[in-house]
Design a protein around this motif. Structure first.
Motif, PDB file in Angstrom:
ATOM      1  N   GLN A 147       0.845  -1.198   0.000  1.00 18.35           N
ATOM      2  CA  GLN A 147       0.000   0.000   0.000  1.00 18.35           C
ATOM      3  C   GLN A 147       0.882   1.249   0.000  1.00 18.35           C
ATOM      4  OE1 GLN A 147      -1.906   0.333   4.129  1.00 18.35           O
ATOM      5  NE2 GLN A 147      -1.045  -1.730   4.141  1.00 18.35           N
ATOM      6  N   ARG A 190      -2.931  -0.160  21.472  1.00 18.98           N
ATOM      7  CA  ARG A 190      -3.938   0.182  20.466  1.00 18.98           C
ATOM      8  C   ARG A 190      -3.299   0.591  19.143  1.00 18.98           C
ATOM      9  NH1 ARG A 190      -9.140   0.461  22.718  1.00 18.98           N
ATOM     10  NH2 ARG A 190      -9.628   0.571  20.499  1.00 18.98           N
ATOM     11  N   VAL A 191      -2.185   1.294  19.248  1.00 21.30           N
ATOM     12  CA  VAL A 191      -1.511   1.725  18.025  1.00 21.30           C
ATOM     13  C   VAL A 191      -0.887   0.502  17.334  1.00 21.30           C
ATOM     14  CG1 VAL A 191       0.194   3.303  17.029  1.00 21.30           C
ATOM     15  CG2 VAL A 191      -1.088   3.991  19.049  1.00 21.30           C
ATOM     16  N   ASP A 193      -2.002  -2.557  17.528  1.00 25.60           N
ATOM     17  CA  ASP A 193      -3.119  -3.288  16.911  1.00 25.60           C
ATOM     18  C   ASP A 193      -3.430  -2.724  15.529  1.00 25.60           C
ATOM     19  OD1 ASP A 193      -3.463  -4.946  19.024  1.00 25.60           O
ATOM     20  OD2 ASP A 193      -5.236  -3.947  19.845  1.00 25.60           O
ATOM     21  N   TRP A 194      -3.392  -1.411  15.468  1.00 24.29           N
ATOM     22  CA  TRP A 194      -3.684  -0.752  14.187  1.00 24.29           C
ATOM     23  C   TRP A 194      -2.659  -1.149  13.137  1.00 24.29           C
ATOM     24  CZ3 TRP A 194      -0.677   3.436  12.039  1.00 24.29           C
ATOM     25  CH2 TRP A 194      -1.226   3.982  10.879  1.00 24.29           C
ATOM     26  N   GLU A 197      -3.449  -4.730  12.047  1.00 17.82           N
ATOM     27  CA  GLU A 197      -4.654  -4.830  11.205  1.00 17.82           C
ATOM     28  C   GLU A 197      -4.419  -4.238   9.820  1.00 17.82           C
ATOM     29  OE1 GLU A 197      -7.634  -2.845  13.558  1.00 17.82           O
ATOM     30  OE2 GLU A 197      -7.663  -4.455  15.044  1.00 17.82           O
ATOM     31  N   ARG A 198      -3.688  -3.156   9.803  1.00 13.45           N
ATOM     32  CA  ARG A 198      -3.513  -2.408   8.563  1.00 13.45           C
ATOM     33  C   ARG A 198      -2.460  -3.037   7.650  1.00 13.45           C
ATOM     34  NH1 ARG A 198      -5.108   1.897   5.189  1.00 13.45           N
ATOM     35  NH2 ARG A 198      -6.493   0.162   5.129  1.00 13.45           N
ATOM     36  N   LYS A 202      -2.282 -11.847   7.021  1.00 11.42           N
ATOM     37  CA  LYS A 202      -2.891 -12.684   8.054  1.00 11.42           C
ATOM     38  C   LYS A 202      -2.026 -13.880   8.424  1.00 11.42           C
ATOM     39  CE  LYS A 202      -7.814 -12.822   8.695  1.00 11.42           C
ATOM     40  NZ  LYS A 202      -9.042 -13.000   7.946  1.00 11.42           N
TER      41      LYS A 202
ATOM     42  N   LEU B 151      -9.696   5.140  24.453  1.00  8.85           N
ATOM     43  CA  LEU B 151      -8.432   5.316  23.743  1.00  8.85           C
ATOM     44  C   LEU B 151      -8.648   5.442  22.236  1.00  8.85           C
ATOM     45  CD1 LEU B 151      -6.310   2.808  25.820  1.00  8.85           C
ATOM     46  CD2 LEU B 151      -5.997   5.270  25.747  1.00  8.85           C
ATOM     47  N   GLN B 155      -7.206   8.264  19.698  1.00  6.74           N
ATOM     48  CA  GLN B 155      -6.550   7.977  18.413  1.00  6.74           C
ATOM     49  C   GLN B 155      -7.240   8.712  17.268  1.00  6.74           C
ATOM     50  OE1 GLN B 155      -6.737   3.556  18.894  1.00  6.74           O
ATOM     51  NE2 GLN B 155      -4.923   3.563  17.604  1.00  6.74           N
ATOM     52  N   ARG B 190      -8.708   6.970   4.379  1.00  5.07           N
ATOM     53  CA  ARG B 190      -7.848   6.158   5.233  1.00  5.07           C
ATOM     54  C   ARG B 190      -8.399   6.060   6.647  1.00  5.07           C
ATOM     55  NH1 ARG B 190      -2.957   4.871   2.703  1.00  5.07           N
ATOM     56  NH2 ARG B 190      -2.831   3.516   4.515  1.00  5.07           N
ATOM     57  N   TRP B 194      -9.939   2.723   8.662  1.00  6.45           N
ATOM     58  CA  TRP B 194      -9.557   2.357  10.029  1.00  6.45           C
ATOM     59  C   TRP B 194     -10.810   2.052  10.857  1.00  6.45           C
ATOM     60  CZ3 TRP B 194     -10.331   5.592  14.507  1.00  6.45           C
ATOM     61  CH2 TRP B 194      -9.759   5.082  15.676  1.00  6.45           C
ATOM     62  N   GLU B 197     -12.129  -1.364   9.747  1.00  5.71           N
ATOM     63  CA  GLU B 197     -11.296  -2.491  10.201  1.00  5.71           C
ATOM     64  C   GLU B 197     -11.415  -2.699  11.706  1.00  5.71           C
ATOM     65  OE1 GLU B 197      -7.379  -1.434   8.839  1.00  5.71           O
ATOM     66  OE2 GLU B 197      -7.933  -1.716   6.742  1.00  5.71           O
ATOM     67  N   ARG B 198     -11.474  -1.613  12.410  1.00  8.31           N
ATOM     68  CA  ARG B 198     -11.451  -1.664  13.868  1.00  8.31           C
ATOM     69  C   ARG B 198     -12.806  -2.037  14.462  1.00  8.31           C
ATOM     70  NH1 ARG B 198      -8.467  -1.329  18.708  1.00  8.31           N
ATOM     71  NH2 ARG B 198      -8.111  -3.199  17.602  1.00  8.31           N
TER      72      ARG B 198
END
Lengths: 220, 220
Positions: A147, A190-191, A193-194, A197-198, A202, B151, B155, B190, B194, B197-198
């Motif tokens: 990406q 949390r960041v 995780d992002w 995911e992004r 997988k 949180l 973000q 974008r 997010w 996805e989240r």
């Protein structure tokens, strides 16, 4: 040794005053008074208030870039996901350890000044270079989903800077203290995780997570 | 009518001067000169420089909250995903339309002042309330995956504010102009990704996306 200590005292006093009263609202005399040093030493060591500002901003971004460089160097031997995680984590902790300075520096870089332009040329260009390299390497190794990453870096920077730029907002509205250890941990998760995911494919993510579980089980 | 025009001229001049020279670096006289009005009118309409600042910040956050309120009101009839998308999208466009003001207002709210504390009590508390409501409703309707959202809001706020607080950084380092239309569109996508996805349950997302495709095909 004595010089180092004096410099340190002047810097701490300046950060604290700049944060509460702003740069233009603070005088050299006040800084000297708070640091309990002779005002002449501020000219001697930093060439005045502007020089002090430059020194503070420079040293903040030196330390900041160092975290990214360290994470990048690890990318020869570790999965890219781990390197990105490490970079983000270390930067959150770095901002936390220097929370007054971080807040002040970020506010200054929103101003349109010659110093801000220099900071961009010297440090922020390099920062982008490292993020880009980390992502590109992940694409090349097949670890990350391909990406364009420019806007991703902007999003990531927003997430990383936000709590340290607006500590009062977090305190007042969410009852969170960005300067406390548990905060970096919870927010950092949390960041990360992002990122997972992004970016992570997988199958790569599952393989890594399985390896982590086995690793944790193997340790007593 | 005339009064409205004069007020508008004073506000534009003030925003432009505050942005480049900072609040304390700007005098009432300079604002009057730039706005081409008699300095006495600034006291008359705004009760001086501090009153002008309060009025600017208040009107920015009024408009900001309005976008969130509108999106929230739609949540009785639309999927929550659409409402969240709309809120984020409208806020990005709102900041873009008021980009000088947004940058200045965000910088001011990083300072520890009485005004900032008032802004938090009056506006930012309400903002959190609306985000929270939108997410909670999505959990309740089974549209979103259950999770703690404090949180997440931090973000999200970081992502939304970042480009408008640091337009020079985006310009200099990424060659992007946050004030141009295409930027809000690209960046907004974008942030919406997010959210999807989240939060979105896979089956809900797929059903909605299929419906969207059918809808687009149905229109000529």
């Amino acid at each position: 040794m004595e010089e180092q200590k004096t410099r340190q005292k002047i810097c701490s006093a300046a950060v604290s005053l700049f944060t509460t009263k702003g740069f233009s609202g603070t005088s050299v005399r006040e800084i000297a008074k708070k640091a309990k040093v002779n005002p002449a030493l501020i000219s001697y060591y930093f060439d005045g208030k502007q020089g002090l500002l430059e020194s503070l901003m420079g040293s903040f971004f030196e330390g900041y870039l160092e975290k990214l460089e360290t994470a990048y160097k690890l990318s020869d031997s570790l999965p890219l996901r781990h390197c990105l995680h490490k970079a983000i984590w270390d930067l959150l902790v770095y901002q936390q350890e220097n929370n007054h300075l971080a807040r002040f520096v970020y506010r200054e870089t929103t101003l349109d000044t010659t110093l801000t332009r220099e900071i961009m040329t010297i440090y922020l260009r390099k920062e982008k270079f490292y993020w880009q390299k980390l992502f590109d390497k992940g694409f090349k190794m097949g670890e990350f989903k391909k990406q364009a990453v420019d806007l991703t870096i902007v999003q990531l920077k927003g997430m990383i800077m936000m709590p340290f730029m607006n500590p009062q907002y977090l305190q007042e509205i969410f009852n969170m203290s960005p300067s406390e250890h548990y905060f970096a941990k919870r927010y950092g998760m949390r960041v990360l995780d992002w990122i997972d995911e992004r970016f992570c494919r997988k199958e790569v993510l599952q393989a890594q997570q399985t390896a982590e579980v086995i690793h944790f089980r193997a340790t007593p």
